[in-house]
Design a protein around this motif. Sequence first.
Motif, PDB file in Angstrom:
ATOM      1  N   LEU A   1       0.823  -1.194   0.000  1.00 35.20           N
ATOM      2  CA  LEU A   1       0.000   0.000   0.000  1.00 35.20           C
ATOM      3  C   LEU A   1       0.864   1.255   0.000  1.00 35.20           C
ATOM      4  CD1 LEU A   1      -2.653  -0.980   2.685  1.00 35.20           C
ATOM      5  CD2 LEU A   1      -2.879  -1.116   0.209  1.00 35.20           C
ATOM      6  N   LYS A   2       0.326   2.336  -0.543  1.00 29.48           N
ATOM      7  CA  LYS A   2       0.981   3.636  -0.466  1.00 29.48           C
ATOM      8  C   LYS A   2       0.914   4.120   0.984  1.00 29.48           C
ATOM      9  CE  LYS A   2       2.367   7.884  -1.189  1.00 29.48           C
ATOM     10  NZ  LYS A   2       3.801   8.203  -1.276  1.00 29.48           N
ATOM     11  N   GLU A   3       2.072   4.444   1.562  1.00 27.56           N
ATOM     12  CA  GLU A   3       2.120   4.897   2.957  1.00 27.56           C
ATOM     13  C   GLU A   3       2.123   6.420   3.011  1.00 27.56           C
ATOM     14  OE1 GLU A   3       4.503   3.284   6.647  1.00 27.56           O
ATOM     15  OE2 GLU A   3       5.774   4.689   5.540  1.00 27.56           O
ATOM     16  N   TYR A   4       1.309   6.955   3.898  1.00 28.54           N
ATOM     17  CA  TYR A   4       1.229   8.390   4.112  1.00 28.54           C
ATOM     18  C   TYR A   4       1.704   8.698   5.529  1.00 28.54           C
ATOM     19  CZ  TYR A   4      -1.498   8.390  -0.175  1.00 28.54           C
ATOM     20  OH  TYR A   4      -1.894   8.223  -1.474  1.00 28.54           O
TER      21      TYR A   4
ATOM     22  N   ASN B   1      -6.855   3.346   8.944  1.00 26.20           N
ATOM     23  CA  ASN B   1      -6.320   2.255   8.121  1.00 26.20           C
ATOM     24  C   ASN B   1      -7.380   1.185   7.838  1.00 26.20           C
ATOM     25  OD1 ASN B   1      -3.718   3.240   7.723  1.00 26.20           O
ATOM     26  ND2 ASN B   1      -2.976   2.399   9.657  1.00 26.20           N
TER      27      ASN B   1
ATOM     28  N   GLU C   1      -7.212   1.263   0.935  1.00 25.92           N
ATOM     29  CA  GLU C   1      -6.257   1.429  -0.167  1.00 25.92           C
ATOM     30  C   GLU C   1      -5.039   2.257   0.216  1.00 25.92           C
ATOM     31  OE1 GLU C   1      -9.526   4.578  -1.027  1.00 25.92           O
ATOM     32  OE2 GLU C   1      -9.234   2.750   0.154  1.00 25.92           O
ATOM     33  N   ALA C   2      -4.967   2.687   1.478  1.00 28.06           N
ATOM     34  CA  ALA C   2      -3.839   3.498   1.942  1.00 28.06           C
ATOM     35  C   ALA C   2      -3.385   3.025   3.318  1.00 28.06           C
ATOM     36  CB  ALA C   2      -4.231   4.973   2.008  1.00 28.06           C
ATOM     37  N   SER C   3      -2.166   3.421   3.671  1.00 28.09           N
ATOM     38  CA  SER C   3      -1.623   3.109   4.992  1.00 28.09           C
ATOM     39  C   SER C   3      -1.129   4.409   5.620  1.00 28.09           C
ATOM     40  CB  SER C   3      -0.465   2.109   4.868  1.00 28.09           C
ATOM     41  OG  SER C   3       0.138   1.885   6.129  1.00 28.09           O
TER      42      SER C   3
ATOM     43  N   ASP D   1       2.972  13.952   4.713  1.00 24.86           N
ATOM     44  CA  ASP D   1       1.902  13.918   3.721  1.00 24.86           C
ATOM     45  C   ASP D   1       0.659  14.622   4.270  1.00 24.86           C
ATOM     46  OD1 ASP D   1       3.050  12.103   1.542  1.00 24.86           O
ATOM     47  OD2 ASP D   1       3.338  10.878   3.330  1.00 24.86           O
TER      48      ASP D   1
ATOM     49  N   ILE E   1      -7.759  10.633  -1.557  1.00 21.79           N
ATOM     50  CA  ILE E   1      -7.266  10.217  -0.236  1.00 21.79           C
ATOM     51  C   ILE E   1      -7.582  11.287   0.800  1.00 21.79           C
ATOM     52  CG2 ILE E   1      -5.202   9.683   1.113  1.00 21.79           C
ATOM     53  CD1 ILE E   1      -6.057   7.432  -0.745  1.00 21.79           C
TER      54      ILE E   1
END
Length: 300
Positions: free
Chosen positions: A38-41, A66, A71-73, A95, A244
Amino acid sequence: MLRVSWLWLLILMLLTSCGKQDDAAYQPAFISKSKSQLKEYIVGIHPLHNPKLLKEVYGPILEYANTQIPEASFRLEASRNYEEFDRKLDAGYYDLAMPNPYQTVRSLKHGYRVFAKMGDDAEFRGIILIRKDSGIHKVTDLRGKGVAYPAKTALAATMMPQYYLYKHGLDVNSGIKNRYVGSQESSILNVLRGHVAAAATWPLPWKRFSIEHPEMASQLEVKWQTAPLVNNSWVARRDVPQVIVNKFQAHLLGLNQTETGRLMLAKMPISKFEQADNETYLPVIKFLEIFSNDVRAIEW
């Protein structure tokens, strides 16, 4: 004839075997997407508390996010002090972030945009604590004495109290001894232990300190408090996908709608998060202009 029959039998077995291999090759595969894919923020919260307490209070909100935004972390990264947080925010490291209003205004020049804020603006005010046995009765009694603050860049807990002292007859730059001690808790403890005559903070950390350490808090009193201003913001770096940001905003704004979310908010303690944008912080810009001109020069 027998040899021909064996030959046909062999061909039939080969064809059957190939068919089974083809069937196996086309079996659908269900692959579980791991967190590492997953894309990490990275999420930063300005130092309302020490790093350990900050993670205890805000960590559950990100863990809940989460589960709500699969779809995101989102990963919380606490800072040791205001200087470290300011440096990372100015560099665009986070972010998403929850800065104080002064840091919010600065962040707009470093590629961030406001998308939400803490509610309860009436709670965003500076308070000045003294020991009950201090013998201090009016602001000018602090002349020549020490006053503790978390950091120069703390708005509610430093700038707003300094402006209050200035408006009530003290030269903040030469009339008192300013002590910037790194955190809200340190500021409170400095006056409790008699290292300074007064300490500035704001209601949220003071309420939490009073709940967790009632005996120590009973030795102090809120002597003065400032007028309120706009509460802390949530900002997103401009390259974070809008989808997001929207989902994270909806997550924050919906916390007060569930029992789980209300329990998380109670730890701060606030009643809700609410929608906001850059223009929400125009009153802060006005305050910073006055403060910088009248009290001490600040970069913003």
